[in-house]
Write a protein that holds these residues in place. Sequence first.
Motif, short mmCIF file in Angstrom:
data_model
loop_
_atom_site.label_atom_id
_atom_site.label_comp_id
_atom_site.label_asym_id
_atom_site.label_seq_id
_atom_site.Cartn_x
_atom_site.Cartn_y
_atom_site.Cartn_z
N UNK A 1 0.60 -0.64 -0.48
CA UNK A 1 -0.36 0.14 0.13
C UNK A 1 0.89 1.24 0.14
N UNK A 2 1.82 1.06 -0.52
CA UNK A 2 2.71 2.20 -1.13
C UNK A 2 3.16 1.94 -2.64
N UNK A 3 3.73 3.74 -3.21
CA UNK A 3 3.17 3.89 -4.12
C UNK A 3 4.92 4.67 -4.07
N UNK A 4 5.58 4.92 -5.87
CA UNK A 4 6.54 6.07 -5.75
C UNK A 4 6.20 7.14 -6.26
N UNK A 5 6.93 7.92 -5.32
CA UNK A 5 5.60 9.09 -5.69
C UNK A 5 7.04 10.39 -6.38
N UNK A 6 8.43 10.50 -5.99
CA UNK A 6 9.24 10.92 -6.96
C UNK A 6 10.37 10.04 -7.78
N UNK A 7 11.35 10.00 -8.37
CA UNK A 7 12.15 9.78 -8.49
C UNK A 7 13.27 11.10 -8.90
N UNK A 8 15.04 10.30 -7.94
CA UNK A 8 15.40 11.66 -7.60
C UNK A 8 16.91 11.51 -8.24
N UNK A 9 18.20 12.12 -8.75
CA UNK A 9 19.55 12.04 -8.93
C UNK A 9 19.24 12.07 -10.77
N UNK A 10 20.09 13.36 -10.89
CA UNK A 10 21.42 13.80 -12.16
C UNK A 10 21.32 12.65 -12.83
N UNK A 11 21.12 12.25 -14.22
CA UNK A 11 21.87 11.15 -14.71
C UNK A 11 22.05 10.25 -14.92
N UNK A 12 22.22 9.32 -13.66
CA UNK A 12 21.62 7.97 -13.41
C UNK A 12 20.80 8.34 -11.95
N UNK A 13 20.01 7.27 -12.07
CA UNK A 13 19.04 7.33 -10.89
C UNK A 13 19.66 7.83 -9.25
N UNK A 14 19.65 8.23 -8.22
CA UNK A 14 19.81 8.04 -6.92
C UNK A 14 18.90 7.58 -5.89
N UNK A 15 17.47 7.48 -6.38
CA UNK A 15 16.78 6.71 -4.60
C UNK A 15 15.60 7.25 -5.52
N UNK A 16 14.67 6.97 -4.91
CA UNK A 16 13.60 7.09 -5.01
C UNK A 16 12.33 7.39 -3.40
N UNK A 17 11.61 8.30 -3.86
CA UNK A 17 11.10 8.79 -2.80
C UNK A 17 9.62 7.67 -2.79
N UNK A 18 9.42 7.20 -1.43
CA UNK A 18 7.90 6.37 -1.48
C UNK A 18 7.34 7.28 -0.20
#
Length: 333
Positions: free
Chosen positions: A211-228
Amino acid sequence: MNARSRQARAVDVLVVGAGPAGLAAAARLAAGGVGRVEVLEREPEGGGVPRFCGHPGFGADARGRGLDGPGYARRAVRAAVRAGAVLRTGVSVTGWAGPLALEATAPAGLETVAARAVVLATGARERARPARLLPGSRPRGVLTTGELHRTVALLGPRPERIGRRAVVVGGGPMAGHAVALLRRAGVAVAAVVCEEPCAAPGTAGVPVLRETVVAELTGRGRLAGVTVRDRDGRTRSVGCDTLVLTGDWVPEHELARAAGLPLAPATRAPLVDTALRTGVPGVFAAGGLLRGGAPAVRAAAEGRAVADAVRAHLDGRAHRSSGGARAAVGRRG
């Protein structure tokens, strides 16, 4: 190029798509003696998605040994060809030249293929990041399960080709397969994120955020993390350099739309009746096009079922069900 340079041919049954459903339909039709059965496949090899699925679970061979995806795909191709079907790969179907005639681009040039019956077995694809409207930058490292399987199949299970730490989005068997493949490639799995209170078989040892969603992608160039974000609105960050998106299937319905076939409002798959007949007489649909993500053995069984319906149509035994065209039963996922 003008119409005169387009080669025109005729077959008895034309199958579009050489995945489990298309190959099973072609094998049964050819073995049943309906005439020339031709399968058109845009990929360089037949077999469909299982070609890239190195995990077991695709039934067994004649000696009872378990099959992985590539083994299953090879067996399906052999069965269709041995039955007498003609498999043509590297051929892209681009449109319709009539109710039962398709235009295609082949290595030898443009052609029009007319048939007495057409089976659409074009499959489905997972919805990619842009279509899922995930906010944030557009970093590298975001893959669908299909892209992950293709990367490993073509380049080998090497973490430098995939990433070092991954988050998997989705639940059910697809998420489990993704976790297993990432682990085999030496990629650590930080979490499985599932929007529903879903089961996630095959994810032992991995945190499952239900019951969780990915709210945002972080990182420039390469993914650095996700906000859930969980159902209560609380957010947290998970560090990763790879995000694998599973499920959320989209039918490869371009040909169905171009033919003006009625589509199901929810899934956008062609509407079919109980015999897998579409709204256009002589045009049938089966497999992942109707139910994205269905197991290969189920798609193959539907391919055999549509073959029987095609034979009835060719023999003049077909009759329209009382309810007309309807959505195929089965949830996508």
